[in-house]
Write a protein that holds these residues in place. Structure first.
Motif, PDB file in Angstrom:
ATOM      1  N   MET A   1     -13.160 -20.718   4.652  1.00  0.00           N
ATOM      2  CA  MET A   1     -12.517 -20.836   3.351  1.00  0.00           C
ATOM      3  C   MET A   1     -12.503 -19.487   2.635  1.00  0.00           C
ATOM      4  N   ARG A   2     -13.607 -18.738   2.733  1.00  0.00           N
ATOM      5  CA  ARG A   2     -13.690 -17.436   2.084  1.00  0.00           C
ATOM      6  C   ARG A   2     -12.682 -16.459   2.672  1.00  0.00           C
ATOM      7  N   LEU A   3     -12.476 -16.525   3.984  1.00  0.00           N
ATOM      8  CA  LEU A   3     -11.499 -15.654   4.632  1.00  0.00           C
ATOM      9  C   LEU A   3     -10.088 -15.971   4.140  1.00  0.00           C
ATOM     10  N   LYS A   4      -9.802 -17.261   3.970  1.00  0.00           N
ATOM     11  CA  LYS A   4      -8.484 -17.680   3.484  1.00  0.00           C
ATOM     12  C   LYS A   4      -8.243 -17.144   2.076  1.00  0.00           C
ATOM     13  N   LEU A   5      -9.243 -17.212   1.212  1.00  0.00           N
ATOM     14  CA  LEU A   5      -9.109 -16.695  -0.144  1.00  0.00           C
ATOM     15  C   LEU A   5      -8.891 -15.194  -0.131  1.00  0.00           C
ATOM     16  N   ASN A   6      -9.571 -14.495   0.768  1.00  0.00           N
ATOM     17  CA  ASN A   6      -9.399 -13.052   0.845  1.00  0.00           C
ATOM     18  C   ASN A   6      -7.998 -12.684   1.318  1.00  0.00           C
ATOM     19  N   VAL A   7      -7.474 -13.426   2.287  1.00  0.00           N
ATOM     20  CA  VAL A   7      -6.120 -13.158   2.778  1.00  0.00           C
ATOM     21  C   VAL A   7      -5.098 -13.416   1.675  1.00  0.00           C
ATOM     22  N   VAL A   8      -5.264 -14.509   0.944  1.00  0.00           N
ATOM     23  CA  VAL A   8      -4.354 -14.817  -0.161  1.00  0.00           C
ATOM     24  C   VAL A   8      -4.476 -13.761  -1.254  1.00  0.00           C
ATOM     25  N   GLY A   9      -5.672 -13.355  -1.572  1.00  0.00           N
ATOM     26  CA  GLY A   9      -5.887 -12.330  -2.592  1.00  0.00           C
ATOM     27  C   GLY A   9      -5.275 -10.998  -2.206  1.00  0.00           C
ATOM     28  N   ILE A  10      -5.478 -10.603  -0.960  1.00  0.00           N
ATOM     29  CA  ILE A  10      -4.908  -9.338  -0.483  1.00  0.00           C
ATOM     30  C   ILE A  10      -3.384  -9.412  -0.465  1.00  0.00           C
ATOM     31  N   THR A  11      -2.849 -10.532   0.001  1.00  0.00           N
ATOM     32  CA  THR A  11      -1.398 -10.715   0.017  1.00  0.00           C
ATOM     33  C   THR A  11      -0.837 -10.669  -1.396  1.00  0.00           C
ATOM     34  N   SER A  12      -1.544 -11.303  -2.321  1.00  0.00           N
ATOM     35  CA  SER A  12      -1.125 -11.297  -3.718  1.00  0.00           C
ATOM     36  C   SER A  12      -1.059  -9.869  -4.258  1.00  0.00           C
ATOM     37  N   ILE A  13      -2.073  -9.087  -3.996  1.00  0.00           N
ATOM     38  CA  ILE A  13      -2.112  -7.704  -4.480  1.00  0.00           C
ATOM     39  C   ILE A  13      -0.981  -6.885  -3.874  1.00  0.00           C
ATOM     40  N   ILE A  14      -0.724  -7.061  -2.581  1.00  0.00           N
ATOM     41  CA  ILE A  14       0.336  -6.305  -1.905  1.00  0.00           C
ATOM     42  C   ILE A  14       1.710  -6.676  -2.478  1.00  0.00           C
ATOM     43  N   VAL A  15       1.977  -7.975  -2.607  1.00  0.00           N
ATOM     44  CA  VAL A  15       3.280  -8.415  -3.117  1.00  0.00           C
ATOM     45  C   VAL A  15       3.464  -7.969  -4.565  1.00  0.00           C
ATOM     46  N   GLU A  16       2.441  -8.100  -5.379  1.00  0.00           N
ATOM     47  CA  GLU A  16       2.534  -7.660  -6.770  1.00  0.00           C
ATOM     48  C   GLU A  16       2.777  -6.157  -6.849  1.00  0.00           C
ATOM     49  N   ALA A  17       2.089  -5.391  -6.009  1.00  0.00           N
ATOM     50  CA  ALA A  17       2.284  -3.938  -6.000  1.00  0.00           C
ATOM     51  C   ALA A  17       3.713  -3.579  -5.603  1.00  0.00           C
ATOM     52  N   ILE A  18       4.238  -4.254  -4.593  1.00  0.00           N
ATOM     53  CA  ILE A  18       5.614  -3.987  -4.159  1.00  0.00           C
ATOM     54  C   ILE A  18       6.601  -4.304  -5.284  1.00  0.00           C
ATOM     55  N   LEU A  19       6.391  -5.415  -5.972  1.00  0.00           N
ATOM     56  CA  LEU A  19       7.287  -5.775  -7.073  1.00  0.00           C
ATOM     57  C   LEU A  19       7.178  -4.794  -8.243  1.00  0.00           C
ATOM     58  N   ILE A  20       5.976  -4.356  -8.561  1.00  0.00           N
ATOM     59  CA  ILE A  20       5.803  -3.377  -9.637  1.00  0.00           C
ATOM     60  C   ILE A  20       6.476  -2.058  -9.264  1.00  0.00           C
ATOM     61  N   ILE A  21       6.326  -1.638  -8.008  1.00  0.00           N
ATOM     62  CA  ILE A  21       6.994  -0.418  -7.548  1.00  0.00           C
ATOM     63  C   ILE A  21       8.512  -0.598  -7.620  1.00  0.00           C
ATOM     64  N   GLY A  22       8.988  -1.788  -7.227  1.00  0.00           N
ATOM     65  CA  GLY A  22      10.423  -2.064  -7.313  1.00  0.00           C
ATOM     66  C   GLY A  22      10.938  -2.009  -8.737  1.00  0.00           C
ATOM     67  N   ILE A  23      10.185  -2.581  -9.670  1.00  0.00           N
ATOM     68  CA  ILE A  23      10.581  -2.542 -11.078  1.00  0.00           C
ATOM     69  C   ILE A  23      10.598  -1.099 -11.579  1.00  0.00           C
ATOM     70  N   PHE A  24       9.574  -0.326 -11.204  1.00  0.00           N
ATOM     71  CA  PHE A  24       9.512   1.075 -11.610  1.00  0.00           C
ATOM     72  C   PHE A  24      10.713   1.853 -11.087  1.00  0.00           C
ATOM     73  N   PHE A  25      11.037   1.676  -9.800  1.00  0.00           N
ATOM     74  CA  PHE A  25      12.178   2.396  -9.228  1.00  0.00           C
ATOM     75  C   PHE A  25      13.503   1.929  -9.828  1.00  0.00           C
ATOM     76  N   ALA A  26      13.613   0.649 -10.167  1.00  0.00           N
ATOM     77  CA  ALA A  26      14.832   0.162 -10.819  1.00  0.00           C
ATOM     78  C   ALA A  26      15.002   0.815 -12.185  1.00  0.00           C
ATOM     79  N   ILE A  27      13.902   0.946 -12.920  1.00  0.00           N
ATOM     80  CA  ILE A  27      13.955   1.617 -14.221  1.00  0.00           C
ATOM     81  C   ILE A  27      14.321   3.086 -14.048  1.00  0.00           C
ATOM     82  N   MET A  28      13.679   3.750 -13.090  1.00  0.00           N
ATOM     83  CA  MET A  28      13.950   5.166 -12.863  1.00  0.00           C
ATOM     84  C   MET A  28      15.386   5.399 -12.401  1.00  0.00           C
ATOM     85  N   GLU A  29      15.877   4.538 -11.509  1.00  0.00           N
ATOM     86  CA  GLU A  29      17.256   4.686 -11.035  1.00  0.00           C
ATOM     87  C   GLU A  29      18.250   4.507 -12.183  1.00  0.00           C
TER      88      GLU A  29
END
Length: 129
Positions: free
Chosen positions: A1-29
């Motif tokens: 169960m702990r491994l599953k939470l870590n995978v979800v947490g890591i995936t969440s951080i990666i997806v959120e980071a990608i979206l924040i980078i996308g928003i930043f680049f959209a603003i910059m463009e």
């Protein structure tokens, strides 16, 4: 169960980071395109409108992802909101680019799509309360 939470947490951080980078680049463009075309008002207005509406859609998707990974269950509402924002964005861009030379069937189909999405959103909100 702990491994599953870590995978979800890591995936969440990666997806959120990608979206924040996308928003930043959209603003910059958007800013860069406005600066490069500052002498042509119509082009500046087009880039400002298209860029800002794209940023709104990305923010709706970001909120949906945040809700999904937090487990609040409102992610479907955010997805519907993002869909409505995207359709409205496309309508506004088409009207700005081509004027009101849009066929009656196109307008009717877009209206049906927006009304349907809004109706589904209303049903979801009423069923949760």
């Amino acid at each position: 169960m702990r491994l599953k939470l870590n995978v979800v947490g890591i995936t969440s951080i990666i997806v959120e980071a990608i979206l924040i980078i996308g928003i930043f680049f959209a603003i910059m463009e958007t800013i860069v395109e406005i600066i490069l075309n500052i002498t042509e008002f119509y082009v500046v207005a087009d880039y400002a409108l298209e860029g800002s509406l794209f940023i709104v859609v990305l923010i709706e998707i970001y909120l949906s992802v945040m809700d999904f990974f937090s487990g609040k269950g409102r992610s479907l509402i955010y997805i519907i909101d993002a869909s409505i924002a995207f359709v409205l964005r496309e309508i506004i861009i088409e009207i700005v680019r081509y004027g009101l030379n849009i066929g009656i069937y196109t307008i009717a189909s877009i209206v049906v799509l927006i009304v349907s999405l809004t109706f589904v959103r209303l049903i979801i909100i009423k069923s949760k309360s």
